[in-house]
Design a protein around this motif. Structure first.
Motif, PDB file in Angstrom:
ATOM      1  N   LYS A  65     -13.036   8.382   3.259  1.00  0.00           N
ATOM      2  CA  LYS A  65     -12.790  10.116   4.072  1.00  0.00           C
ATOM      3  C   LYS A  65     -14.476   9.492   5.074  1.00  0.00           C
ATOM      4  O   LYS A  65     -13.157  10.316   7.036  1.00  0.00           O
ATOM      5  N   ASP A  75       1.036  -1.233   0.406  1.00  0.00           N
ATOM      6  CA  ASP A  75       0.106   0.212   0.160  1.00  0.00           C
ATOM      7  C   ASP A  75       0.926   1.409   0.118  1.00  0.00           C
ATOM      8  O   ASP A  75       0.629   2.495  -1.161  1.00  0.00           O
ATOM      9  N   SER A  87     -10.311   2.723  -5.963  1.00  0.00           N
ATOM     10  CA  SER A  87     -10.726   1.931  -6.877  1.00  0.00           C
ATOM     11  C   SER A  87     -11.221   0.397  -6.129  1.00  0.00           C
ATOM     12  O   SER A  87     -10.996  -0.217  -5.160  1.00  0.00           O
ATOM     13  N   ILE A 130     -14.739   7.947  -2.436  1.00  0.00           N
ATOM     14  CA  ILE A 130     -13.547   8.975  -2.084  1.00  0.00           C
ATOM     15  C   ILE A 130     -14.664   9.327  -0.752  1.00  0.00           C
ATOM     16  O   ILE A 130     -14.245   9.350  -0.052  1.00  0.00           O
ATOM     17  N   SER A 178      -0.116   4.082  -2.860  1.00  0.00           N
ATOM     18  CA  SER A 178       0.009   5.675  -2.703  1.00  0.00           C
ATOM     19  C   SER A 178       0.451   6.668  -3.557  1.00  0.00           C
ATOM     20  O   SER A 178       0.010   7.886  -3.527  1.00  0.00           O
ATOM     21  N   LEU A 179       1.884   6.282  -3.763  1.00  0.00           N
ATOM     22  CA  LEU A 179       2.392   7.371  -4.700  1.00  0.00           C
ATOM     23  C   LEU A 179       2.199   7.502  -6.080  1.00  0.00           C
ATOM     24  O   LEU A 179       2.739   8.147  -5.916  1.00  0.00           O
ATOM     25  N   VAL A 180       1.067   6.377  -6.673  1.00  0.00           N
ATOM     26  CA  VAL A 180       1.038   6.289  -8.214  1.00  0.00           C
ATOM     27  C   VAL A 180      -0.351   6.230  -7.856  1.00  0.00           C
ATOM     28  O   VAL A 180      -0.573   6.689  -9.386  1.00  0.00           O
ATOM     29  N   VAL A 181      -1.322   6.404  -7.239  1.00  0.00           N
ATOM     30  CA  VAL A 181      -2.629   5.947  -7.147  1.00  0.00           C
ATOM     31  C   VAL A 181      -2.583   6.657  -6.057  1.00  0.00           C
ATOM     32  O   VAL A 181      -2.903   7.228  -4.947  1.00  0.00           O
ATOM     33  N   ASN A 182      -4.212   7.941  -6.619  1.00  0.00           N
ATOM     34  CA  ASN A 182      -4.508   8.958  -5.496  1.00  0.00           C
ATOM     35  C   ASN A 182      -6.185   8.279  -5.352  1.00  0.00           C
ATOM     36  O   ASN A 182      -6.470   8.837  -4.239  1.00  0.00           O
ATOM     37  N   ASN A 183      -6.715   8.105  -6.047  1.00  0.00           N
ATOM     38  CA  ASN A 183      -7.981   7.531  -6.226  1.00  0.00           C
ATOM     39  C   ASN A 183      -8.513   6.224  -5.836  1.00  0.00           C
ATOM     40  O   ASN A 183      -7.366   5.678  -6.145  1.00  0.00           O
TER      41      ASN A 183
END
Length: 384
Positions: A129, A52, A63, A125, A56-61
């Motif tokens: 959150k 993970d 899925s 999202i 998290s460095l390449v995928v922000n959203n």
């Protein structure tokens, strides 16, 4: 160095070693292919679970694939359970009934379906959150912790039974391997208990503590993997597993009580005991480091079931201890023999049927109260 960079560095190192060990396990030439493959899968699942910080460095959203990856954690403990079963029992095979181990994974994903998998990105999202208030995530975390407890209890029960069966039917030194696997399972249990604490903080008002615990867990896991790698390289044939069809003597006795009287009456007991003792003294089968109760049964023509009752129930000794008694007595005779005073302890233990110094020392001290070295020194002092 900040927390994020440290987490990434530790993750990369842990992933590299886990993948290296997994590759080693599936490519090494051994008769334990199934066991090695299962542990390799366990390592790969652990790697997927710990990747993970890099994702998290390449995928922000969020899925669906990312959530599915998270739920792969439900496979880890069932795979470890099957690994333990496979190393304990020589006749282990994959069976259709093992599909039941998929159930927690399926339940978790079905529950996440309505409010995560089939909704749009904005809803995903919002879902993450507000994860502290989402009943689905709380339920999946509770489910995985219940799963961990149940499976670890099952693993410890299997190890306990397998070790008893080994002691009742074998006289080799592979019992040390069961002790090691027991220790390894305890370490894994501690690891998952710390994970439980981490998840508690994850859903509390102190999520930062959870992140620091995650770093500690990755380091701890790295140490465990290195430990296993060291063991695997130094002991490629770590286990001598047993037949799962074997029964504990306590179960045999219970069956006899519920049906017929014990198979061996007092007269037969004395005759067979004399026959067994005579065979042990004259033929010295205990010199074979891989001796089994089946070997003796074949040579003195006493059924394994009766011989097991004779040794484990009537003599109140495990077969393992019964054979080691003869080995230690033989070792004591060698140590007393002045013409063999130049033999080293290592040479003696191999001569009498042991193939492990630690097993020899443990058995010798259990039988005499002294280590072999102390016993030899005492004999030498008495002759002066």
């Amino acid at each position: 160095m900040d927390k994020i960079n440290l987490l990434v560095i530790v993750t990369i190192i842990s992933l590299f070693i886990s993948l290296f060990l997994a590759f080693f396990l599936v490519t090494v030439k051994t008769k334990h292919k199934i066991s090695n493959s299962l542990f390799a899968i366990f390592l790969l699942l652990s790697a997927i679970d710990n990747i993970d910080p890099l994702l998290s460095l390449v995928v922000n959203n969020p899925s669906n694939l990312g959530m599915l990856r998270n739920t792969f954690a439900f496979f880890q403990i069932p795979v470890f359970y099957l690994y333990v079963v496979s190393v304990c029992y020589s006749d282990f095979k994959f069976k259709p009934k093992y599909i039941i181990h998929l159930l927690p994974f399926l339940i978790a994903n079905v529950i996440l379906l309505p409010r995560f998998y089939i909704v749009d990105l904005a809803s995903k999202i919002s879902f993450l959150k507000n994860r502290q208030n989402m009943i689905e995530l709380q339920f999946t975390h509770i489910l995985i912790h219940i799963q961990i407890v149940i499976y670890f209890i099952a693993v410890f029960m299997i190890l306990r039974k397998a070790k008893k069966l080994y002691l009742e039917n074998h006289a080799g030194t592979s019992v040390n391997s069961y002790n090691w696997l027991f220790q390894f399972t305890i370490v894994l249990t501690i690891l998952y208990l710390i994970t439980l604490v981490k998840n508690i903080f994850k859903f509390s008002d102190y999520p930062n503590i959870s992140e620091w615990i995650k770093i500690g867990l990755l380091v701890f896991q790295l140490v465990i993997v290195c430990w296993y790698l060291f063991k695997a390289l130094n002991n490629p044939g770590l286990f001598r597993n047993i037949d799962s069809k074997l029964k504990l003597v306590s179960d045999i006795i219970l069956e006899e009580k519920n049906s017929l009287p014990l198979a061996i009456n007092e007269k037969e007991y004395n005759e067979e005991l004399l026959k067994l003792q005579q065979y042990m003294i004259e033929e010295k089968p205990f010199l074979n480091p891989s001796l089994t109760i089946q070997d003796i049964s074949n040579n003195i023509e006493i059924p394994v079931r009766d011989l097991s009752l004779l040794i484990n129930h009537k003599l109140e000794q495990h077969f393992y201890d019964f054979v080691n008694t003869y080995r230690i007595e033989n070792a004591m005779d060698i140590l007393k023999d002045v013409t063999k005073s130049k033999l080293t302890i290592l040479e003696i233990l191999y001569d009498v049927g042991f193939n492990s110094k630690s097993s020899f020392n443990t058995a010798f001290k259990k039988h005499t109260g002294n280590t072999p070295t102390t016993y030899r020194k005492t004999l030498q002092n008495n002759t002066l």
